[in-house]
Design a protein around this motif. Structure first.
Motif, short mmCIF file in Angstrom:
data_model
loop_
_atom_site.label_atom_id
_atom_site.label_comp_id
_atom_site.label_asym_id
_atom_site.label_seq_id
_atom_site.Cartn_x
_atom_site.Cartn_y
_atom_site.Cartn_z
N VAL A 165 0.70 -1.26 0.04
CA VAL A 165 0.11 0.00 -0.02
C VAL A 165 0.82 1.28 -0.03
N SER A 166 2.01 1.26 0.75
CA SER A 166 2.81 2.44 1.01
C SER A 166 3.54 2.58 -0.56
N ILE A 167 3.90 1.55 -1.13
CA ILE A 167 4.44 1.85 -2.38
C ILE A 167 3.40 2.10 -3.44
N LEU A 168 2.32 2.03 -3.56
CA LEU A 168 1.27 2.29 -4.32
C LEU A 168 0.97 3.76 -4.23
N LEU A 169 1.11 4.11 -2.77
CA LEU A 169 0.64 5.55 -2.49
C LEU A 169 1.95 6.57 -2.81
N LEU A 170 2.87 6.01 -2.61
CA LEU A 170 4.15 6.57 -3.38
C LEU A 170 4.10 6.72 -4.67
N LEU A 171 3.98 5.86 -5.60
CA LEU A 171 3.51 5.81 -7.05
C LEU A 171 2.41 7.06 -7.38
N THR A 172 1.50 6.65 -6.68
CA THR A 172 0.25 7.85 -6.91
C THR A 172 0.85 9.26 -6.52
N ALA A 173 1.62 9.27 -5.66
CA ALA A 173 2.09 10.80 -5.19
C ALA A 173 2.89 11.17 -6.49
N MET A 174 3.87 10.29 -7.06
CA MET A 174 4.89 10.61 -7.99
C MET A 174 3.83 11.18 -9.34
N ILE A 175 3.00 10.39 -9.59
CA ILE A 175 1.99 10.74 -10.92
C ILE A 175 1.32 12.11 -10.53
N CYS A 176 0.85 12.23 -9.27
CA CYS A 176 0.07 13.59 -8.94
C CYS A 176 1.39 14.66 -9.15
N ILE A 177 2.57 14.43 -8.83
CA ILE A 177 3.42 15.70 -8.85
C ILE A 177 3.72 15.90 -10.44
N LEU A 178 3.84 15.05 -11.07
CA LEU A 178 3.96 14.97 -12.46
C LEU A 178 2.98 15.83 -13.14
N ASN A 179 1.86 15.24 -12.88
CA ASN A 179 0.46 15.91 -13.49
C ASN A 179 0.40 17.32 -13.00
N ALA A 180 0.77 17.92 -11.88
CA ALA A 180 0.60 19.13 -11.49
C ALA A 180 1.63 20.06 -11.75
N ALA A 181 2.63 19.43 -12.00
CA ALA A 181 3.95 20.31 -12.64
C ALA A 181 4.04 20.51 -14.12
N LEU A 182 3.71 19.31 -14.62
CA LEU A 182 3.78 19.41 -16.18
C LEU A 182 2.65 19.52 -17.06
N PHE A 183 1.63 18.80 -16.74
CA PHE A 183 0.65 18.75 -17.62
C PHE A 183 -0.52 19.58 -17.18
N CYS A 184 -0.71 19.96 -15.92
CA CYS A 184 -1.78 20.98 -15.54
C CYS A 184 -1.32 22.12 -15.24
N ASN A 185 -0.24 22.53 -16.17
CA ASN A 185 0.49 23.93 -16.12
C ASN A 185 0.81 24.59 -17.48
N ILE A 186 -0.32 24.57 -18.27
CA ILE A 186 0.01 25.24 -19.46
C ILE A 186 -0.45 26.50 -19.83
#
Length: 165
Positions: free
Chosen positions: A8-29
């Protein structure tokens, strides 16, 4: 072999990385002042990443030998996962609405509002929202099953103790 808590912790960390990527790159145009929907999407992604990191790291930082605090943390995590699923679903709806279902869609082609790169970024953001939702639902199922199994085993042990003379 990894325990259920570590998975569960590894899945939560993976989810966090996806969210950071999404907020920093793809939701910032676009500039934030021109798109409050983009601000909402970035806020949802940043909040999801923060909460996922907080609960993921608690696996290795915090440990209790007592079953009561562990069960209470599971219940809080279930409540937070439900809240995160609802927030990310709202973010996905916002992305889809700005891309395909705007009031302007009858008057003009929505692809004219964004450059091809911006349109691609919005599409990737929608896909990342879907992946985040799927991961959060999987984590919710695992934690709920764990919480139900442990609460059932605790209640069955208490019932058996009450039957003894």
């Amino acid at each position: 072999m990894l325990s259920r808590k570590e998975i569960v912790s590894i899945l939560l960390l993976l989810t966090a990385m996806i969210c950071i990527l999404n907020a920093a790159l793809f939701c910032n145009i676009m500039p934030i002042a021109t798109s409050y929907e983009q601000l909402a999407q970035q806020t949802i992604n940043a909040g999801t990443a923060y909460i996922c990191i907080l609960y993921a790291l608690s696996t290795w930082v915090y440990h209790s030998n007592y079953s009561e605090p562990r069960r209470q943390i599971r219940y809080v995590l279930i409540a937070m996962l439900i809240l995160l699923i609802a927030a990310n679903l709202a973010g996905l709806v916002t992305v889809v609405k700005t891309l395909f279902m705007s009031d302007l869609s009858e008057a003009m082609d929505m692809r004219d509002l964004f450059s091809s790169f911006g349109y691609l970024c919005r599409t990737v953001a929608a896909v990342l929202f879907v992946i985040t939702l799927l991961l959060l639902i999987i984590i919710l199922i695992i934690v709920t099953i764990t919480a139900c199994n442990h609460s059932w085993s605790i209640s069955s042990r208490q019932d058996s103790k009450e039957d003894l003379p």
